[in-house]
Write an enzyme that holds these catalytic residues in place. Structure first.
Site, PDB file in Angstrom:
ATOM      1  N   ARG A 227      45.726  46.960  39.226  1.00 59.34           N
ATOM      2  CA  ARG A 227      46.617  48.119  39.207  1.00 59.34           C
ATOM      3  C   ARG A 227      46.098  49.088  38.155  1.00 59.34           C
ATOM      4  O   ARG A 227      45.624  48.669  37.087  1.00 59.34           O
ATOM      5  CB  ARG A 227      48.057  47.716  38.863  1.00 59.34           C
ATOM      6  CG  ARG A 227      48.820  47.069  40.011  1.00 59.34           C
ATOM      7  CD  ARG A 227      49.113  48.036  41.150  1.00 59.34           C
ATOM      8  NE  ARG A 227      49.888  47.450  42.232  1.00 59.34           N
ATOM      9  CZ  ARG A 227      49.377  46.997  43.376  1.00 59.34           C
ATOM     10  NH1 ARG A 227      48.084  47.043  43.607  1.00 59.34           N
ATOM     11  NH2 ARG A 227      50.166  46.507  44.316  1.00 59.34           N
ATOM     12  N   HIS A 275      42.256  52.789  46.857  1.00 63.47           N
ATOM     13  CA  HIS A 275      43.176  51.661  47.056  1.00 63.47           C
ATOM     14  C   HIS A 275      42.939  51.005  48.421  1.00 63.47           C
ATOM     15  O   HIS A 275      43.863  50.866  49.231  1.00 63.47           O
ATOM     16  CB  HIS A 275      44.644  52.115  46.912  1.00 63.47           C
ATOM     17  CG  HIS A 275      45.575  50.968  46.594  1.00 63.47           C
ATOM     18  ND1 HIS A 275      46.688  51.095  45.790  1.00 63.47           N
ATOM     19  CD2 HIS A 275      45.563  49.667  46.981  1.00 63.47           C
ATOM     20  CE1 HIS A 275      47.315  49.927  45.703  1.00 63.47           C
ATOM     21  NE2 HIS A 275      46.651  49.049  46.416  1.00 63.47           N
TER      22      HIS A 275
HETATM   23  P1  NDP Z   1      49.260  36.240  41.510  1.00 67.25           P
HETATM   24  O1  NDP Z   1      50.685  36.437  41.168  1.00 67.25           O
HETATM   25  O2  NDP Z   1      48.901  35.145  42.460  1.00 67.25           O
HETATM   26  O3  NDP Z   1      48.388  36.025  40.196  1.00 67.25           O
HETATM   27  C1  NDP Z   1      48.570  36.775  39.059  1.00 67.25           C
HETATM   28  C2  NDP Z   1      47.673  36.235  37.960  1.00 67.25           C
HETATM   29  O4  NDP Z   1      47.809  37.100  36.818  1.00 67.25           O
HETATM   30  C3  NDP Z   1      48.070  34.839  37.505  1.00 67.25           C
HETATM   31  O5  NDP Z   1      46.945  34.075  37.173  1.00 67.25           O
HETATM   32  C4  NDP Z   1      48.892  35.126  36.253  1.00 67.25           C
HETATM   33  O6  NDP Z   1      48.916  34.092  35.276  1.00 67.25           O
HETATM   34  C5  NDP Z   1      48.138  36.314  35.691  1.00 67.25           C
HETATM   35  N1  NDP Z   1      48.984  37.055  34.749  1.00 67.25           N
HETATM   36  C6  NDP Z   1      50.166  37.657  34.969  1.00 67.25           C
HETATM   37  N2  NDP Z   1      50.649  38.187  33.833  1.00 67.25           N
HETATM   38  C7  NDP Z   1      49.748  37.915  32.882  1.00 67.25           C
HETATM   39  C8  NDP Z   1      49.689  38.157  31.486  1.00 67.25           C
HETATM   40  N3  NDP Z   1      50.657  38.805  30.832  1.00 67.25           N
HETATM   41  N4  NDP Z   1      48.610  37.707  30.808  1.00 67.25           N
HETATM   42  C9  NDP Z   1      47.622  37.020  31.429  1.00 67.25           C
HETATM   43  N5  NDP Z   1      47.627  36.736  32.751  1.00 67.25           N
HETATM   44  C10 NDP Z   1      48.675  37.178  33.464  1.00 67.25           C
HETATM   45  O7  NDP Z   1      48.747  37.652  42.077  1.00 67.25           O
HETATM   46  P2  NDP Z   1      47.592  37.919  43.138  1.00 67.25           P
HETATM   47  O8  NDP Z   1      46.364  37.247  42.676  1.00 67.25           O
HETATM   48  O9  NDP Z   1      48.060  37.669  44.516  1.00 67.25           O
HETATM   49  O10 NDP Z   1      47.448  39.515  43.005  1.00 67.25           O
HETATM   50  C11 NDP Z   1      47.092  40.124  41.781  1.00 67.25           C
HETATM   51  C12 NDP Z   1      47.293  41.624  41.869  1.00 67.25           C
HETATM   52  O11 NDP Z   1      46.290  42.212  42.694  1.00 67.25           O
HETATM   53  C13 NDP Z   1      48.580  42.095  42.552  1.00 67.25           C
HETATM   54  O12 NDP Z   1      49.692  41.971  41.692  1.00 67.25           O
HETATM   55  C14 NDP Z   1      48.254  43.533  42.862  1.00 67.25           C
HETATM   56  O13 NDP Z   1      48.560  44.328  41.750  1.00 67.25           O
HETATM   57  C15 NDP Z   1      46.741  43.510  43.075  1.00 67.25           C
HETATM   58  N6  NDP Z   1      46.364  43.758  44.461  1.00 67.25           N
HETATM   59  C16 NDP Z   1      45.585  44.854  44.746  1.00 67.25           C
HETATM   60  C17 NDP Z   1      45.190  45.116  46.032  1.00 67.25           C
HETATM   61  C18 NDP Z   1      44.292  46.274  46.327  1.00 67.25           C
HETATM   62  O14 NDP Z   1      44.043  46.566  47.498  1.00 67.25           O
HETATM   63  N7  NDP Z   1      43.768  46.954  45.329  1.00 67.25           N
HETATM   64  C19 NDP Z   1      45.589  44.263  47.148  1.00 67.25           C
HETATM   65  C20 NDP Z   1      46.414  43.145  46.747  1.00 67.25           C
HETATM   66  C21 NDP Z   1      46.773  42.919  45.454  1.00 67.25           C
HETATM   67  P3  NDP Z   1      49.529  32.652  35.630  1.00 67.25           P
HETATM   68  O15 NDP Z   1      48.467  32.007  36.516  1.00 67.25           O
HETATM   69  O16 NDP Z   1      49.648  31.999  34.329  1.00 67.25           O
HETATM   70  O17 NDP Z   1      50.816  32.886  36.342  1.00 67.25           O
HETATM   71  C1  OXD Z   2      49.123  45.043  47.467  1.00 70.43           C
HETATM   72  C2  OXD Z   2      48.196  46.174  47.522  1.00 70.43           C
HETATM   73  O1  OXD Z   2      49.729  44.816  46.408  1.00 70.43           O
HETATM   74  O2  OXD Z   2      47.722  46.502  48.633  1.00 70.43           O
HETATM   75  O3  OXD Z   2      49.276  44.343  48.483  1.00 70.43           O
HETATM   76  O4  OXD Z   2      47.884  46.774  46.490  1.00 70.43           O
END
Ligand code: NDP
Ligand code: OXD
Length: 312
Positions: A227, A275
């Site tokens: 993000r 995006h």
């Molecule tokens: P998940 O919820 O599966 O994983 C999130 C990860 O981030 C976890 O490992 C979590 O830690 C870690 N995390 C969260 N908060 C913190 C923190 N404060 N400090 C350190 N680590 C942290 O999410 P996804 O992997 O499914 O997706 C990640 C992001 O990708 C989405 O939220 C979205 O913003 C982005 N995205 C972008 C897309 C695009 O097209 N550009 C498409 C899809 C998603 P823990 O393992 O300990 O919970």
């Molecule tokens: C999502 C994205 O969060 O597309 O799915 O960014």
């Protein structure tokens, strides 16, 4: 009794999703009516949601059993105070595949220095920039969730030494895992390529600020499909201008679409993608939605439930 699933993700998506959702409901034998409108909110059992869709106020949906988000990221709904129903985020195998391809492609672009061979071909035979092999190029994966783990595994399979960072301590095969502030400093100081796959929460906003960008080794590359607000724009521009960051490939931004006057567009060492790193794919995502509806109707635990306190 037939349950109503209200598709509140907007007309454009309705046309893409309707046939897939109906097929997925049929495959699971669900007695569910899919509707693009909800004249009687109290009759709605499930809301299929996407940011920018039709609902701001969830209060009238008094009998809604779950809100099923079509996006992986939930930052645009998780703070909605009217939302008291369970919220599920999207974990779509096809979205994950897309993200693995996008991240791997952009990591390899920088690792191999591909630009220098496909741009500005000028007749000069340069053999001065032979890249190291992957095993000598450490990569940091900030976020070890569904997407970070899958991308980390793909990069590790290519022999990149992958260091992962997450909120809680993790143990992921093939990835050297870290957590906490010290863990972040450790991975940023060692990585040559940093990939950010974190959700946007109050804790992660501006995570990569001037101080933490200052931990990077000279000439590091940042790839951000997570993000936009994970990185402070001004601090990133300053780090690019002093060469500490050699290149930033950015798919997500504070304001989207990225305004034409934003300095990222014109910066010679920033790549903007709109995006598109990974989209939710209607066919596979509809099966995820259907499975969660089945679970809810069978009083089984929902998949991919969002923890409101954590914000993801
Ligand atoms: P998940 O919820 O599966 O994983 C999130 C990860 O981030 C976890 O490992 C979590 O830690 C870690 N995390 C969260 N908060 C913190 C923190 N404060 N400090 C350190 N680590 C942290 O999410 P996804 O992997 O499914 O997706 C990640 C992001 O990708 C989405 O939220 C979205 O913003 C982005 N995205 C972008 C897309 C695009 O097209 N550009 C498409 C899809 C998603 P823990 O393992 O300990 O919970
Ligand atoms: C999502 C994205 O969060 O597309 O799915 O960014």
């Amino acid at each position: 009794m037939t349950a109503t699933a209200y598709f509140a993700a907007g007309q454009d998506l309705w046309e893409k999703y309707q046939p897939h959702l109906e097929r997925a409901f049929g495959e699971l034998g669900l007695d569910v009516t899919l509707a693009p409108h909800a004249p009687d909110p109290a009759a709605v059992a499930f809301i299929i949601f996407a940011p920018g869709g039709e609902i701001e106020d969830f209060t009238p949906y008094t009998n809604c059993r779950a809100v099923l988000n079509l996006w992986a990221g939930v930052e645009r709904i998780v703070g909605n105070r009217t939302l008291t129903q369970p919220l599920c985020r999207m974990v779509d195998p096809a979205l994950t595949e897309g993200m693995v391809e996008w991240v791997t492609g952009h990591v390899l672009r920088h690792h191999l220095g591909i630009d220098s061979h496909i741009l500005n071909q000028d007749g000069i035979w340069r053999r001065d920039a032979v890249p190291p092999i992957a095993r000598d190029r450490p990569v940091a994966m900030l976020g070890l969730g569904e997407l970070g783990r899958a991308c980390g595994a793909a990069l590790a399979a290519l022999n990149f030494p992958v260091m992962g960072w997450s909120r809680t301590a993790r143990d992921v095969v093939g990835i050297e895992c870290h957590s906490g502030d010290e863990g972040l400093e450790h991975v940023l100081r060692r990585a040559e390529i940093v990939v950010t796959l974190l959700p946007l929460t109050p804790e992660t906003e501006n995570l990569l600020d001037a101080r933490r960008l200052g931990w990077l080794s000279q000439g590091a590359v940042i790839i951000n499909p997570g993000r936009g607000p994970l990185i402070e724009d001004e601090a990133l521009l300053a780090a690019l201008d002093r060469g500490q960051v050699k290149h930033a490939t950015l798919d997500v931004f504070r304001t989207e679409p990225l305004p034409p006057e934003h300095p990222f567009w014109a910066h010679p060492r920033v790549t903007v993608t709109p995006h598109i790193a990974a989209e939710t794919r209607p066919a596979s995502a509809s099966r995820v939605v259907a499975e969660n509806i089945r679970r809810s109707l069978a009083n089984e635990p929902l998949l991919y439930l969002v923890d409101r306190a954590r914000g993801y």
